[in-house]
Design an enzyme around this catalytic site. Structure first.
Site, PDB file in Angstrom:
ATOM      1  N   HIS A  66      -8.589  -1.281   5.560  1.00  0.00           N
ATOM      2  CA  HIS A  66      -8.972  -2.603   6.072  1.00  0.00           C
ATOM      3  C   HIS A  66      -9.418  -3.463   4.894  1.00  0.00           C
ATOM      4  O   HIS A  66     -10.199  -3.002   4.054  1.00  0.00           O
ATOM      5  CB  HIS A  66     -10.105  -2.471   7.098  1.00  0.00           C
ATOM      6  CG  HIS A  66     -10.470  -3.783   7.720  1.00  0.00           C
ATOM      7  ND1 HIS A  66      -9.692  -4.382   8.675  1.00  0.00           N
ATOM      8  CD2 HIS A  66     -11.504  -4.626   7.480  1.00  0.00           C
ATOM      9  CE1 HIS A  66     -10.232  -5.545   9.014  1.00  0.00           C
ATOM     10  NE2 HIS A  66     -11.333  -5.716   8.309  1.00  0.00           N
ATOM     11  N   LEU A 108      -0.210  -3.053  12.513  1.00  0.00           N
ATOM     12  CA  LEU A 108      -0.924  -4.029  13.344  1.00  0.00           C
ATOM     13  C   LEU A 108      -0.972  -3.672  14.822  1.00  0.00           C
ATOM     14  O   LEU A 108      -1.305  -4.515  15.651  1.00  0.00           O
ATOM     15  CB  LEU A 108      -0.289  -5.417  13.151  1.00  0.00           C
ATOM     16  CG  LEU A 108      -0.425  -5.964  11.725  1.00  0.00           C
ATOM     17  CD1 LEU A 108       0.236  -7.327  11.602  1.00  0.00           C
ATOM     18  CD2 LEU A 108      -1.879  -6.032  11.278  1.00  0.00           C
ATOM     19  N   LYS A 109      -0.657  -2.444  15.148  1.00  0.00           N
ATOM     20  CA  LYS A 109      -0.742  -2.004  16.549  1.00  0.00           C
ATOM     21  C   LYS A 109      -1.823  -0.946  16.680  1.00  0.00           C
ATOM     22  O   LYS A 109      -2.098  -0.209  15.740  1.00  0.00           O
ATOM     23  CB  LYS A 109       0.596  -1.400  16.991  1.00  0.00           C
ATOM     24  CG  LYS A 109       1.721  -2.410  17.037  1.00  0.00           C
ATOM     25  CD  LYS A 109       1.583  -3.274  18.260  1.00  0.00           C
ATOM     26  CE  LYS A 109       2.596  -4.392  18.259  1.00  0.00           C
ATOM     27  NZ  LYS A 109       2.345  -5.386  19.299  1.00  0.00           N
ATOM     28  N   ASN A 138       0.831  -1.211   0.000  1.00  0.00           N
ATOM     29  CA  ASN A 138       0.000   0.000   0.000  1.00  0.00           C
ATOM     30  C   ASN A 138       0.863   1.258   0.000  1.00  0.00           C
ATOM     31  O   ASN A 138       0.538   2.250  -0.670  1.00  0.00           O
ATOM     32  CB  ASN A 138      -0.960  -0.009   1.191  1.00  0.00           C
ATOM     33  CG  ASN A 138      -2.216  -0.806   0.914  1.00  0.00           C
ATOM     34  OD1 ASN A 138      -3.075  -0.374   0.157  1.00  0.00           O
ATOM     35  ND2 ASN A 138      -2.316  -1.999   1.500  1.00  0.00           N
ATOM     36  N   ASN A 176      -7.133   4.423   8.091  1.00  0.00           N
ATOM     37  CA  ASN A 176      -6.656   3.045   8.047  1.00  0.00           C
ATOM     38  C   ASN A 176      -7.271   2.357   6.825  1.00  0.00           C
ATOM     39  O   ASN A 176      -8.385   2.677   6.421  1.00  0.00           O
ATOM     40  CB  ASN A 176      -7.095   2.311   9.323  1.00  0.00           C
ATOM     41  CG  ASN A 176      -6.620   0.868   9.359  1.00  0.00           C
ATOM     42  OD1 ASN A 176      -5.456   0.572   9.092  1.00  0.00           O
ATOM     43  ND2 ASN A 176      -7.512  -0.049   9.693  1.00  0.00           N
TER      44      ASN A 176
HETATM   45  C1  GRF Z   1      -3.406  -4.985   3.645  1.00  0.00           C
HETATM   46  O1  GRF Z   1      -4.221  -6.016   3.231  1.00  0.00           O
HETATM   47  C2  GRF Z   1      -4.161  -4.079   4.569  1.00  0.00           C
HETATM   48  O2  GRF Z   1      -5.492  -3.964   4.261  1.00  0.00           O
HETATM   49  C3  GRF Z   1      -4.012  -4.777   5.868  1.00  0.00           C
HETATM   50  O3  GRF Z   1      -2.697  -5.255   5.858  1.00  0.00           O
HETATM   51  C4  GRF Z   1      -2.280  -5.470   4.528  1.00  0.00           C
HETATM   52  C5  GRF Z   1      -1.030  -4.688   4.341  1.00  0.00           C
HETATM   53  O4  GRF Z   1      -0.436  -4.968   3.112  1.00  0.00           O
HETATM   54  N1  GRF Z   1      -4.396  -3.927   6.967  1.00  0.00           N
HETATM   55  P1  GRF Z   1       0.839  -4.157   2.633  1.00  0.00           P
HETATM   56  O5  GRF Z   1       1.868  -4.225   3.752  1.00  0.00           O
HETATM   57  O6  GRF Z   1       0.405  -2.756   2.345  1.00  0.00           O
HETATM   58  O7  GRF Z   1       1.323  -4.873   1.418  1.00  0.00           O
END
Ligand code: GRF
Length: 221
Positions: A115, A96-97, A20, A113
């Site tokens: 999701h 993840l925090k 992302n 965020n």
């Molecule tokens: C994505 O699927 C996002 O929605 C989730 O964690 C993943 C992160 O992927 N929260 P990346 O690290 O951006 O490749």
């Protein structure tokens, strides 16, 4: 699309590979996103997102609660770091925090965020990564998708800003579905950031309204 005003200053928080983050950087590079990533922060020193940041000459910071004797010191360091980069928008891209409450209060309506499901379904504590897609498949859903939402004190509970669906197909595995959802994450996350850059986000009660036209004022309330 890009205005002549100063790009919005963004901090990206990520715990994983950083696709992302890469999508945001690609959109900036293509002139579709009027933003500048000032810093990338991860709770994991091994996160691919930190490596991507370094490759782009963006400050990459490993910042974990474990490095500090107290939560207050951790939060203060995070706050000082964000202020030093004059951050206007915080983007959680696979972080993840939980964000410390003080950061959420300081950056009210300025933390978003991504999701990998259509909230409010398949969100909340423990529903991240492949767990989300496994839950969608075992429920038998016919659609899934991605949600960009405001961050509040709870996991995945803030108001949606953008959502986009994908079909769930009969022989999907969690990996296949995750890849399909990821494609739309890469579309809607940069688009949501651009809405902030154009001051088009208005928060009323718990809902996000998107202004039809750009504004020169900061409109998040
Ligand atoms: C994505 O699927 C996002 O929605 C989730 O964690 C993943 C992160 O992927 N929260 P990346 O690290 O951006 O490749």
């Amino acid at each position: 699309m890009i205005s002549s005003s100063k790009p919005i200053s963004v901090a990206v928080f990520a715990s994983g590979r950083g696709s992302n983050l890469e999508a945001i950087l690609t959109n900036i590079g293509q002139g579709k996103l009027d933003a500048r990533i000032m810093v990338v922060i991860s709770n994991l020193s091994s996160a691919g997102a930190l490596e991507i940041a370094r490759q782009h000459k963006i400050p990459a910071i490993h910042l974990s609660q474990k490095q500090f004797p107290t939560e207050a010191e951790f939060t203060e360091t995070m706050l000082t770091t964000l202020k030093s980069f004059q951050i206007e928008l915080i983007v959680l891209a696979g972080y993840l925090k939980k964000m410390p409450i003080k950061i959420i209060q300081t950056y009210k309506h300025r933390i978003i965020n991504i999701h990998p499901a259509l909230l409010p379904s398949f969100g909340g504590a423990g529903l991240y990564g492949h767990y989300v897609h496994e839950a969608v498949l075992s429920y038998g859903c016919k659609v899934s998708g991605a949600t960009v939402h405001l961050v509040d004190e709870e996991y995945d509970s803030g108001a949606p800003i953008l959502q986009k669906c994908v079909p769930v197909l009969s022989d999907d595995t969690p990996e296949i579905l995750a890849a399909r959802v990821l494609q739309v994450e890469h579309e809607i996350l940069p688009r949501a950031i651009q809405l902030f850059a154009e001051h088009r986000i208005i928060v009323q009660n718990r809902q996000v309204r998107i202004n039809e036209s750009k504004s020169n004022n900061t409109s998040a309330t």
